[in-house]
Design an enzyme around this catalytic site. Structure first.
Site, PDB file in Angstrom:
ATOM      1  N   THR A  94      -5.671 -41.443  84.193  1.00 22.51           N
ATOM      2  CA  THR A  94      -4.304 -41.954  84.061  1.00 22.51           C
ATOM      3  C   THR A  94      -3.612 -40.856  83.029  1.00 22.51           C
ATOM      4  O   THR A  94      -4.328 -40.444  82.038  1.00 22.51           O
ATOM      5  CB  THR A  94      -4.129 -43.191  83.579  1.00 22.51           C
ATOM      6  OG1 THR A  94      -2.640 -43.521  83.305  1.00 22.51           O
ATOM      7  CG2 THR A  94      -4.936 -43.662  82.351  1.00 22.51           C
ATOM      8  N   LYS A 126      -1.820 -47.295  78.984  1.00 24.76           N
ATOM      9  CA  LYS A 126      -2.858 -48.163  79.816  1.00 24.76           C
ATOM     10  C   LYS A 126      -4.246 -48.155  79.366  1.00 24.76           C
ATOM     11  O   LYS A 126      -5.012 -48.901  79.629  1.00 24.76           O
ATOM     12  CB  LYS A 126      -2.614 -47.297  81.001  1.00 24.76           C
ATOM     13  CG  LYS A 126      -1.363 -47.732  82.151  1.00 24.76           C
ATOM     14  CD  LYS A 126      -1.803 -47.052  83.353  1.00 24.76           C
ATOM     15  CE  LYS A 126      -0.214 -47.029  84.160  1.00 24.76           C
ATOM     16  NZ  LYS A 126      -0.459 -46.661  85.476  1.00 24.76           N
ATOM     17  N   ASP A 130      -3.078 -48.520  90.063  1.00 30.25           N
ATOM     18  CA  ASP A 130      -1.815 -48.435  90.739  1.00 30.25           C
ATOM     19  C   ASP A 130      -0.743 -49.489  90.610  1.00 30.25           C
ATOM     20  O   ASP A 130      -1.472 -50.489  91.093  1.00 30.25           O
ATOM     21  CB  ASP A 130      -2.002 -48.086  92.312  1.00 30.25           C
ATOM     22  CG  ASP A 130      -0.677 -47.114  93.025  1.00 30.25           C
ATOM     23  OD1 ASP A 130      -0.165 -46.694  92.105  1.00 30.25           O
ATOM     24  OD2 ASP A 130      -0.541 -47.375  94.189  1.00 30.25           O
ATOM     25  N   SER A 131       0.377 -49.635  90.402  1.00 29.01           N
ATOM     26  CA  SER A 131       1.036 -50.558  90.019  1.00 29.01           C
ATOM     27  C   SER A 131       2.506 -50.510  90.846  1.00 29.01           C
ATOM     28  O   SER A 131       2.850 -49.324  91.195  1.00 29.01           O
ATOM     29  CB  SER A 131       1.326 -50.967  88.796  1.00 29.01           C
ATOM     30  OG  SER A 131       0.240 -50.941  87.959  1.00 29.01           O
ATOM     31  N   PHE A 155       8.725 -50.618  79.302  1.00 25.50           N
ATOM     32  CA  PHE A 155       8.905 -49.285  80.041  1.00 25.50           C
ATOM     33  C   PHE A 155       9.291 -49.608  81.435  1.00 25.50           C
ATOM     34  O   PHE A 155       9.269 -50.778  81.833  1.00 25.50           O
ATOM     35  CB  PHE A 155       7.750 -48.275  80.172  1.00 25.50           C
ATOM     36  CG  PHE A 155       6.473 -48.809  80.646  1.00 25.50           C
ATOM     37  CD1 PHE A 155       6.262 -48.312  82.121  1.00 25.50           C
ATOM     38  CD2 PHE A 155       5.600 -49.619  80.159  1.00 25.50           C
ATOM     39  CE1 PHE A 155       5.223 -48.704  82.771  1.00 25.50           C
ATOM     40  CE2 PHE A 155       4.516 -50.159  80.998  1.00 25.50           C
ATOM     41  CZ  PHE A 155       4.424 -49.526  82.402  1.00 25.50           C
ATOM     42  N   LYS A 175       3.381 -59.524  76.318  1.00 26.41           N
ATOM     43  CA  LYS A 175       3.500 -58.956  77.548  1.00 26.41           C
ATOM     44  C   LYS A 175       2.077 -58.781  78.300  1.00 26.41           C
ATOM     45  O   LYS A 175       1.862 -59.229  79.397  1.00 26.41           O
ATOM     46  CB  LYS A 175       4.131 -57.431  77.605  1.00 26.41           C
ATOM     47  CG  LYS A 175       4.325 -56.898  79.191  1.00 26.41           C
ATOM     48  CD  LYS A 175       4.838 -55.532  79.297  1.00 26.41           C
ATOM     49  CE  LYS A 175       4.519 -55.015  80.484  1.00 26.41           C
ATOM     50  NZ  LYS A 175       4.822 -53.550  80.721  1.00 26.41           N
ATOM     51  N   HIS A 180       0.750 -58.336  85.062  1.00 25.97           N
ATOM     52  CA  HIS A 180      -0.045 -57.955  86.230  1.00 25.97           C
ATOM     53  C   HIS A 180      -1.177 -57.022  85.806  1.00 25.97           C
ATOM     54  O   HIS A 180      -2.308 -57.095  86.266  1.00 25.97           O
ATOM     55  CB  HIS A 180       0.963 -57.315  87.098  1.00 25.97           C
ATOM     56  CG  HIS A 180       1.686 -56.299  86.596  1.00 25.97           C
ATOM     57  ND1 HIS A 180       2.524 -56.406  85.517  1.00 25.97           N
ATOM     58  CD2 HIS A 180       1.831 -54.879  86.712  1.00 25.97           C
ATOM     59  CE1 HIS A 180       3.475 -55.283  85.044  1.00 25.97           C
ATOM     60  NE2 HIS A 180       2.676 -54.297  85.964  1.00 25.97           N
TER      61      HIS A 180
HETATM   62  P1  IMP Z   1       2.106 -46.964  87.857  1.00 21.58           P
HETATM   63  O1  IMP Z   1       1.559 -47.012  88.976  1.00 21.58           O
HETATM   64  O2  IMP Z   1       1.571 -47.970  86.734  1.00 21.58           O
HETATM   65  O3  IMP Z   1       2.602 -45.737  87.170  1.00 21.58           O
HETATM   66  O4  IMP Z   1       3.731 -47.707  88.058  1.00 21.58           O
HETATM   67  C1  IMP Z   1       4.375 -47.288  89.357  1.00 21.58           C
HETATM   68  C2  IMP Z   1       5.725 -47.623  88.905  1.00 21.58           C
HETATM   69  O5  IMP Z   1       5.915 -48.970  88.384  1.00 21.58           O
HETATM   70  C3  IMP Z   1       6.638 -46.850  87.727  1.00 21.58           C
HETATM   71  O6  IMP Z   1       7.648 -46.635  88.114  1.00 21.58           O
HETATM   72  C4  IMP Z   1       6.393 -47.729  86.474  1.00 21.58           C
HETATM   73  O7  IMP Z   1       7.305 -47.335  85.505  1.00 21.58           O
HETATM   74  C5  IMP Z   1       6.481 -49.026  87.127  1.00 21.58           C
HETATM   75  N1  IMP Z   1       5.665 -49.897  86.428  1.00 21.58           N
HETATM   76  C6  IMP Z   1       4.286 -50.192  86.445  1.00 21.58           C
HETATM   77  N2  IMP Z   1       3.968 -51.223  85.572  1.00 21.58           N
HETATM   78  C7  IMP Z   1       4.947 -51.649  85.005  1.00 21.58           C
HETATM   79  C8  IMP Z   1       5.592 -52.771  84.145  1.00 21.58           C
HETATM   80  O8  IMP Z   1       4.416 -53.047  83.121  1.00 21.58           O
HETATM   81  N3  IMP Z   1       6.468 -52.952  83.645  1.00 21.58           N
HETATM   82  C9  IMP Z   1       7.694 -52.197  84.443  1.00 21.58           C
HETATM   83  N4  IMP Z   1       7.663 -51.288  85.076  1.00 21.58           N
HETATM   84  C10 IMP Z   1       6.175 -50.978  85.613  1.00 21.58           C
END
Ligand code: IMP
Length: 181
Positions: A7, A12, A66-67, A140, A161, A166
């Site tokens: 990452t 994270k 991945d989120s 963020f 938080k 998640h």
């Molecule tokens: P990533 O896969 O964690 O990089 O996130 C993918 C998208 O989801 C990005 O636009 C992040 O800003 C948003 N995102 C992921 N986790 C969070 C969170 O905990 N809070 C707010 N936005 C999130």
């Protein structure tokens, strides 16, 4: 043995270290794995972890995260495309899309994929909430428009938080599994 967390996000890694304390060292590594086009975060993360494990050429296992944010009234949009939508449309305009809807429920989901060359395992964490007009300075991404128990995630400090997020829940499931293998 150390776990290689693939990452660019130091936050994270810090969070992962708090959940994996005493189990393993977590190293931050960069690897530009291919994000396959899929509606399924699990598939994106698992394929990424396998590619990164092969590409990094180390024996140490790899972890990929991945989120995404899934809005009920928008059929789960932006989901796996959350980063792209944040960069293009932006958080404020996503809120405006949801504002006119009666149902403003949404959830964040994280899938963590672990690959050690022999097996690939995924761990899911999610948190449900309601979309609101942006509030708060912390966090963020979509945090300012995601309300949980009366406060947006951007109005919580990091520990608060993490305790309900998640990502925290996925890390807790991973830590539990790792402790048993
Ligand atoms: P990533 O896969 O964690 O990089 O996130 C993918 C998208 O989801 C990005 O636009 C992040 O800003 C948003 N995102 C992921 N986790 C969070 C969170 O905990 N809070 C707010 N936005 C999130």
């Amino acid at each position: 043995m150390a776990i290689q967390f693939v990452t660019g996000n130091e936050g994270k890694v810090r969070e992962a270290r708090t959940y994996l304390e005493g189990i393993d060292a977590v190293e931050q590594v960069s690897y530009a794995y291919t994000e396959v086009q899929s509606d399924d975060l699990g598939e994106i993360a698992a394929r990424g972890a396998e590619e990164a494990f092969d590409g990094l050429g180390s024996e140490n296992p790899v972890l990929v995260d991945d989120s995404g944010l899934f809005v009920d009234a928008l059929g789960g949009f932006p989901g796996p495309y959350s980063a792209y939508v944040e960069d293009t449309v932006g958080v404020e305009r996503l809120w405006r899309l949801a504002e006119g809807e009666e149902n403003r429920r949404a959830h964040f989901r994280t899938v963590l994929a672990y690959c050690d060359g022999e097996r690939t395992e995924t761990f899911v964490g999610s948190v449900g909430g309601t979309l609101v007009a942006p509030r708060g300075e912390g966090g963020f991404g979509y945090d300012p428009i995601f309300e949980y128990n009366g406060r947006t995630l951007a109005e919580m400090d990091t520990d608060e938080k993490n305790a309900i997020s998640h990502r925290g829940r996925a890390l807790a499931a991973f830590a539990e599994w790792l402790a048993d293998v």
